[in-house]
Design a protein around this motif. Sequence first.
Motif, mmCIF file in Angstrom:
data_model
loop_
_atom_site.group_PDB
_atom_site.id
_atom_site.type_symbol
_atom_site.label_atom_id
_atom_site.label_comp_id
_atom_site.label_asym_id
_atom_site.label_seq_id
_atom_site.Cartn_x
_atom_site.Cartn_y
_atom_site.Cartn_z
ATOM 1 N N UNK A 48 0.834 -1.204 0.000
ATOM 2 C CA UNK A 48 0.000 0.000 0.000
ATOM 3 C C UNK A 48 0.868 1.253 0.000
ATOM 4 N N UNK A 49 1.908 1.250 0.826
ATOM 5 C CA UNK A 49 2.809 2.413 0.878
ATOM 6 C C UNK A 49 3.476 2.662 -0.478
ATOM 7 N N UNK A 50 3.986 1.598 -1.092
ATOM 8 C CA UNK A 50 4.657 1.756 -2.384
ATOM 9 C C UNK A 50 3.674 2.161 -3.478
ATOM 10 N N UNK A 51 2.450 1.654 -3.410
ATOM 11 C CA UNK A 51 1.432 2.051 -4.396
ATOM 12 C C UNK A 51 1.181 3.543 -4.313
ATOM 13 N N UNK A 52 1.090 4.050 -3.103
ATOM 14 C CA UNK A 52 0.908 5.496 -2.931
ATOM 15 C C UNK A 52 2.105 6.259 -3.495
ATOM 16 N N UNK A 53 3.314 5.735 -3.276
ATOM 17 C CA UNK A 53 4.508 6.385 -3.821
ATOM 18 C C UNK A 53 4.493 6.393 -5.345
ATOM 19 N N UNK A 54 3.995 5.309 -5.944
ATOM 20 C CA UNK A 54 3.891 5.244 -7.407
ATOM 21 C C UNK A 54 3.008 6.388 -7.898
ATOM 22 N N UNK A 55 1.889 6.607 -7.227
ATOM 23 C CA UNK A 55 0.981 7.648 -7.684
ATOM 24 C C UNK A 55 1.495 9.051 -7.370
ATOM 25 N N UNK A 56 2.272 9.183 -6.323
ATOM 26 C CA UNK A 56 2.922 10.474 -6.085
ATOM 27 C C UNK A 56 3.918 10.774 -7.207
ATOM 28 N N UNK A 57 4.682 9.759 -7.599
ATOM 29 C CA UNK A 57 5.622 9.943 -8.715
ATOM 30 C C UNK A 57 4.875 10.237 -10.008
ATOM 31 N N UNK A 58 3.714 9.571 -10.185
ATOM 32 C CA UNK A 58 2.910 9.831 -11.372
ATOM 33 C C UNK A 58 2.488 11.300 -11.398
ATOM 34 N N UNK A 59 2.013 11.804 -10.267
ATOM 35 C CA UNK A 59 1.561 13.195 -10.202
ATOM 36 C C UNK A 59 2.719 14.143 -10.494
ATOM 37 N N UNK A 60 3.897 13.821 -9.931
ATOM 38 C CA UNK A 60 5.064 14.677 -10.127
ATOM 39 C C UNK A 60 5.536 14.727 -11.579
ATOM 40 N N UNK A 61 5.388 13.611 -12.294
ATOM 41 C CA UNK A 61 6.000 13.556 -13.630
ATOM 42 C C UNK A 61 5.029 13.318 -14.780
ATOM 43 N N UNK A 62 3.725 13.298 -14.530
ATOM 44 C CA UNK A 62 2.764 13.045 -15.612
ATOM 45 C C UNK A 62 2.868 14.103 -16.707
ATOM 46 N N UNK A 63 3.255 15.299 -16.348
ATOM 47 C CA UNK A 63 3.357 16.358 -17.365
ATOM 48 C C UNK A 63 4.450 16.059 -18.387
ATOM 49 N N UNK A 64 5.394 15.196 -18.033
ATOM 50 C CA UNK A 64 6.482 14.857 -18.963
ATOM 51 C C UNK A 64 6.224 13.539 -19.700
ATOM 52 N N UNK A 65 5.103 12.873 -19.405
ATOM 53 C CA UNK A 65 4.800 11.599 -20.056
ATOM 54 C C UNK A 65 4.674 11.784 -21.567
ATOM 55 N N UNK A 66 5.274 10.883 -22.318
ATOM 56 C CA UNK A 66 5.203 10.904 -23.784
ATOM 57 C C UNK A 66 4.551 9.610 -24.278
ATOM 58 N N UNK A 67 3.774 9.697 -25.328
ATOM 59 C CA UNK A 67 3.062 8.545 -25.891
ATOM 60 C C UNK A 67 3.932 7.759 -26.873
ATOM 61 N N UNK A 68 5.174 8.003 -26.969
ATOM 62 C CA UNK A 68 6.038 7.409 -27.992
ATOM 63 C C UNK A 68 6.117 5.885 -27.865
ATOM 64 N N UNK A 69 5.234 5.190 -28.562
ATOM 65 C CA UNK A 69 5.254 3.733 -28.600
ATOM 66 C C UNK A 69 4.977 3.074 -27.267
#
Length: 189
Positions: A48-69
């Motif tokens: 549960x703790x790591x899952x929350x960390x995954x989503x915190x990282x997602x929030x921090x870096x979603x703006x840089x996500x690229x759809x490239x393949x």
Amino acid sequence: MAQPDEEHLWVESARAGSPEAIGWLYERYFDRIYKYIYIKLGDPTEAEDLSEQVFLKMIESVSTFQWQGSTFASWLYRIAHNQVVDSLRRNTRRPQVPLEPVSDFLPSERDDPHILAEQRDSRDHLLEAISDLTELQAQVIMLKFGSGLSTAEIAAVMERTEGAVKALQYSGLQNLQKKMILKGYAPEV
């Protein structure tokens, strides 16, 4: 289940900073990411703790996500995989004894304690057998059956071809069956 076009719109909204879109992505993927991490670690609290960390990282870096393949799911699972690897490294340096949640020992009135014990025992045997597989086989098995990803999604997460994923899945299931039989956890077929 959302269509790929609908998910694409939500991801783009999240990239633009929409809290509603981030919430939608969280709701859509949290359970799958949690199951993946739980199967890898076997500790519900740490999962549960790591899952929350995954989503915190997602929030921090979603703006840089690229759809490239790549799909958004494969990007998210790569974050989860990296979190698991980091956690395993930390725990190897300083071993910890996992504590089971109290709720595991306090069944509700509706639960049959014998059934709960059998389910827990079966899960523990399966996790033990999975830990005996190669890292790649175990990862494919967990992504396929623990998280419900398609072969194409697994290939994207693992950065392998679909053929390689199918081969790993086949050999992993064969080895898993042999290990379960060898340890007496499953009848011979």
